[in-house]
Design a protein around this motif. Structure first.
Motif, PDB file in Angstrom:
ATOM      1  N   LYS A   2      45.041  43.898  37.016  1.00 22.13           N
ATOM      2  CA  LYS A   2      43.841  43.496  37.536  1.00 22.13           C
ATOM      3  C   LYS A   2      44.516  41.619  37.670  1.00 22.13           C
ATOM      4  O   LYS A   2      44.624  40.709  36.918  1.00 22.13           O
ATOM      5  CB  LYS A   2      42.778  43.896  37.556  1.00 22.13           C
ATOM      6  CG  LYS A   2      42.142  44.742  37.865  1.00 22.13           C
ATOM      7  CD  LYS A   2      40.663  44.905  37.508  1.00 22.13           C
ATOM      8  CE  LYS A   2      40.323  46.643  37.687  1.00 22.13           C
ATOM      9  NZ  LYS A   2      39.107  46.850  36.631  1.00 22.13           N
TER      10      LYS A   2
ATOM     11  N   GLU B   7      32.207  52.019  38.178  1.00 23.20           N
ATOM     12  CA  GLU B   7      32.620  51.285  38.477  1.00 23.20           C
ATOM     13  C   GLU B   7      31.768  51.484  40.566  1.00 23.20           C
ATOM     14  O   GLU B   7      31.928  50.500  41.245  1.00 23.20           O
ATOM     15  CB  GLU B   7      34.245  51.882  38.947  1.00 23.20           C
ATOM     16  CG  GLU B   7      35.166  51.439  38.320  1.00 23.20           C
ATOM     17  CD  GLU B   7      36.594  52.000  38.251  1.00 23.20           C
ATOM     18  OE1 GLU B   7      37.549  51.630  38.073  1.00 23.20           O
ATOM     19  OE2 GLU B   7      36.219  53.382  38.592  1.00 23.20           O
ATOM     20  N   CYS B  11      30.150  48.911  42.850  1.00 22.97           N
ATOM     21  CA  CYS B  11      30.559  48.465  44.115  1.00 22.97           C
ATOM     22  C   CYS B  11      29.238  48.511  45.404  1.00 22.97           C
ATOM     23  O   CYS B  11      28.536  47.948  45.898  1.00 22.97           O
ATOM     24  CB  CYS B  11      31.472  49.985  44.580  1.00 22.97           C
ATOM     25  SG  CYS B  11      33.029  50.301  44.179  1.00 22.97           S
ATOM     26  N   ALA B  51      34.869  40.806  44.369  1.00 19.17           N
ATOM     27  CA  ALA B  51      35.762  41.938  44.085  1.00 19.17           C
ATOM     28  C   ALA B  51      37.247  42.744  44.013  1.00 19.17           C
ATOM     29  O   ALA B  51      37.819  43.700  42.799  1.00 19.17           O
ATOM     30  CB  ALA B  51      35.368  42.771  45.172  1.00 19.17           C
ATOM     31  N   LEU B  55      37.845  43.729  40.549  1.00 19.61           N
ATOM     32  CA  LEU B  55      37.839  45.772  40.646  1.00 19.61           C
ATOM     33  C   LEU B  55      39.175  46.262  41.141  1.00 19.61           C
ATOM     34  O   LEU B  55      39.415  47.243  40.915  1.00 19.61           O
ATOM     35  CB  LEU B  55      36.830  46.300  41.765  1.00 19.61           C
ATOM     36  CG  LEU B  55      34.705  45.625  41.023  1.00 19.61           C
ATOM     37  CD1 LEU B  55      34.478  46.348  42.350  1.00 19.61           C
ATOM     38  CD2 LEU B  55      35.188  46.322  40.382  1.00 19.61           C
ATOM     39  N   GLN B  59      39.010  49.322  45.793  1.00 16.26           N
ATOM     40  CA  GLN B  59      37.409  48.977  45.661  1.00 16.26           C
ATOM     41  C   GLN B  59      37.047  47.903  46.402  1.00 16.26           C
ATOM     42  O   GLN B  59      35.702  47.420  46.998  1.00 16.26           O
ATOM     43  CB  GLN B  59      36.702  48.915  44.310  1.00 16.26           C
ATOM     44  CG  GLN B  59      36.927  50.155  43.470  1.00 16.26           C
ATOM     45  CD  GLN B  59      36.537  50.455  42.040  1.00 16.26           C
ATOM     46  OE1 GLN B  59      35.704  49.833  40.976  1.00 16.26           O
ATOM     47  NE2 GLN B  59      37.632  50.503  41.009  1.00 16.26           N
ATOM     48  N   GLY B 171      36.667  45.630  31.943  1.00 17.90           N
ATOM     49  CA  GLY B 171      36.662  46.906  32.850  1.00 17.90           C
ATOM     50  C   GLY B 171      36.069  48.192  31.556  1.00 17.90           C
ATOM     51  O   GLY B 171      36.064  49.258  31.694  1.00 17.90           O
TER      52      GLY B 171
END
Ligand SMILES: [Zn+2]
Lengths: 132, 171
Positions: A2, B7, B11, B51, B55, B59, B171
């Motif tokens: 990421k 997750e 979401c 997002a 993520l 996602q 995360g």
């Protein structure tokens, strides 16, 4: 995996801004180019042309039915406005008066578009000047 | 794609927030400047940018589709779906691309996304109406997109700053 974003404006952000402005300018020249003389009103319903008249036509009201709705347009030499419509959204009335080439009034529920167009000769002569 | 419970929860939460923002933008009288029905400001892009970084693209796209689908169910018409999907997918595609470029901040990515969102919406309008008439308003919308993009960038920068001290991003 990421990529964490840079949170402060970076120099290259200006490149994005410049690109957007260039695109806006390009579109602007494309659609707004050509002086608005001899405007023609073109009315379409469901993608098909149902009326076409010069804006210099006698002023007055014109009534159209499209998609089960009835719209009333007020036409005068200085523009067109939808004054009455029984559509549920009333966006067409809220648009107000349009008076320049390229402007349009859209009624989505009726699938009705009223569009003003300038004479096309202005654009083609412009192209000739560039080529020649 | 396999999602963990965390997750999935994030979401769902972000989808709800995006829907809320989509509803909120009805309060802005954009139709005064751009009288093409269906075209919206794109405040839900705040969630899209967040997002995308927090993520990942997969996602982020998932949230986007859920938002477009649920949004049009609430609005009760098919054209709302086309408008939000065209705008949303264009924005997400451009932002995914831009986010991989070095030297761009969250502001640049947001501005690019906002511009793409408005291009997508105009494309949806042209498709729905079968006319190029909506193109007339693209220059104005592109100008507006720099403002919404800047705002989106600002909100996201604040969000990420706030989250930097937590372990959410790890995360
Ligand atoms: Zn209407």
């Amino acid at each position: 995996m990421k990529p964490f974003p840079e949170l402060r404006p970076a120099p290259w952000d200006l490149a994005v801004v410049a690109a957007v402005l260039t695109l806006a300018l390009f579109c602007g020249v494309m659609v707004w180019g050509g002086a608005a003389t001899g405007l023609t009103a073109i009315v379409t319903a469901d993608g098909e042309e149902i009326d076409r008249f010069p804006l210099s036509a006698p002023a007055g009201e014109r009534t159209y039915s499209a998609g089960g709705y009835t719209l009333t347009a007020d036409v005068s030499p200085d523009g067109i406005q939808i004054t009455a419509s029984d559509c549920p959204t009333q966006d067409c009335i809220r648009t107000g008066r349009i008076s320049r080439s390229g402007q349009s009034i859209v009624c989505l529920p009726a699938r009705f578009i009223l569009r003003l167009e300038g004479k096309t000769e202005i654009n083609s002569s412009g192209v000739d000047a560039v080529i020649g | 794609m396999k999602l963990t419970t965390k997750e999935l929860t994030v979401c769902a939460l972000l989808t709800a927030m995006a829907l809320g923002l989509s509803y909120l933008e009805n309060l802005f009288p954009l139709s005064l400047a751009v009288p093409v029905p269906g075209v919206k400001l794109g405040l839900a892009n705040i969630v899209a940018v967040f997002a995308l970084y927090a993520l990942g693209a997969g996602q982020a796209f998932l949230i986007l589709f859920a938002r477009c689908l649920l949004g049009s169910v609430f609005a009760g018409n098919m054209s709302a779906f086309i408008f939000s999907l065209f705008g949303g997918v264009s924005a997400m595609a451009v932002m995914t691309l831009l986010s991989h470029l070095r030297g761009l901040s969250v502001y640049g990515v947001s501005a690019g996304g906002a511009a793409a969102h408005n291009c997508g919406q105009i494309a949806a309008a042209m498709l729905t109406l079968g006319s190029t008439a909506p193109l007339y308003y693209l220059p104005v919308l592109l100008g507006v997109s720099l403002l919404t993009g800047g705002l989106t960038g600002l909100v996201c920068a604040c969000l990420f700053r706030g989250l930097a001290s937590t372990n959410f991003m790890k995360g």
